[in-house]
Design a protein around this motif. Sequence first.
Motif, PDB file in Angstrom:
ATOM      1  N   UNK A  40       0.833  -1.204   0.000  1.00  0.00           N
ATOM      2  CA  UNK A  40       0.000   0.000   0.000  1.00  0.00           C
ATOM      3  C   UNK A  40       0.869   1.256   0.000  1.00  0.00           C
ATOM      4  N   UNK A  41       1.906   1.260   0.806  1.00  0.00           N
ATOM      5  CA  UNK A  41       2.775   2.432   0.885  1.00  0.00           C
ATOM      6  C   UNK A  41       3.558   2.680  -0.401  1.00  0.00           C
ATOM      7  N   UNK A  42       3.736   1.637  -1.218  1.00  0.00           N
ATOM      8  CA  UNK A  42       4.462   1.794  -2.481  1.00  0.00           C
ATOM      9  C   UNK A  42       3.536   2.199  -3.635  1.00  0.00           C
ATOM     10  N   UNK A  43       2.243   2.263  -3.395  1.00  0.00           N
ATOM     11  CA  UNK A  43       1.300   2.600  -4.467  1.00  0.00           C
ATOM     12  C   UNK A  43       1.388   4.080  -4.820  1.00  0.00           C
ATOM     13  N   UNK A  44       0.927   4.409  -6.022  1.00  0.00           N
ATOM     14  CA  UNK A  44       1.026   5.783  -6.522  1.00  0.00           C
ATOM     15  C   UNK A  44       0.274   6.758  -5.625  1.00  0.00           C
ATOM     16  N   UNK A  45      -0.794   6.317  -4.991  1.00  0.00           N
ATOM     17  CA  UNK A  45      -1.571   7.235  -4.153  1.00  0.00           C
ATOM     18  C   UNK A  45      -0.833   7.621  -2.872  1.00  0.00           C
ATOM     19  N   UNK A  46       0.295   6.975  -2.579  1.00  0.00           N
ATOM     20  CA  UNK A  46       1.119   7.334  -1.424  1.00  0.00           C
ATOM     21  C   UNK A  46       2.427   8.012  -1.844  1.00  0.00           C
ATOM     22  N   UNK A  47       2.539   8.319  -3.134  1.00  0.00           N
ATOM     23  CA  UNK A  47       3.740   8.976  -3.653  1.00  0.00           C
ATOM     24  C   UNK A  47       3.689  10.473  -3.355  1.00  0.00           C
ATOM     25  N   UNK A  48       4.850  11.092  -3.292  1.00  0.00           N
ATOM     26  CA  UNK A  48       4.912  12.550  -3.127  1.00  0.00           C
ATOM     27  C   UNK A  48       4.294  13.255  -4.330  1.00  0.00           C
ATOM     28  N   UNK A  49       4.176  12.566  -5.455  1.00  0.00           N
ATOM     29  CA  UNK A  49       3.580  13.145  -6.657  1.00  0.00           C
ATOM     30  C   UNK A  49       2.055  13.228  -6.576  1.00  0.00           C
ATOM     31  N   UNK A  50       1.452  12.416  -5.721  1.00  0.00           N
ATOM     32  CA  UNK A  50      -0.006  12.301  -5.668  1.00  0.00           C
ATOM     33  C   UNK A  50      -0.690  13.642  -5.376  1.00  0.00           C
TER      34      UNK A  50
END
Length: 143
Positions: A40-50
Motif C-alpha cells: 500500500x505504501x508503495x502505491x502511486x496514491x502514497x507517492x509525493x507526486x499524488x
Amino acid sequence: MSMKNPPAKDQTFGGKTVLLGGDFRQILPVIPQGSRADTVLASISHSYLWNICHKFALKVNMQVNQDEKEFSEWLLKVGEGRLESVEEDEDDDYHEQLIILDNSLVQESKDDSLKQVVDAAYGDVNKIKASQSSYTDRTILTP
C-alpha cells in the motif's frame, strides 16, 4: 525535455502531461517479501507526486453491461473488501482474503477453458469482419 526547454528539468515529468488510469485497489505494485502495508505504501496514491495530480473519478462501471447491475455491485463489493469471507480455522492473512463466490458465477468445464473463453468473446473468428471495431468490441481484459 530540458534540451529545448531548460525549466522543464525542474518540472514534474519534464513538464509533460501524464495520464494514469486504473483501479488502484486492483493495480498494486509488487514488493518482493513485502507485507500488505509495504504494498500500500508503495502505491502511486502514497507517492509525493499524488498531491500535485489532478484526480478525476469515473462514475460508470464500463467493464460490465449496465443491465448487469447486480454483478456490477458485486464487483465493487469485492474491490472494497465488503464481502463476507470464507470461514476458516486458520488465523492468517491468506484465509482472510478468501471470499464466498456465488455458484451462479462459476462455469465448470471439462474442455479447454481458454478455448471456451475465446469462443465466448469472439465466436467464429472466420465470420468476424476485418474492421478495427469488430475487434475492439470484443476484447478480453485481464489484470
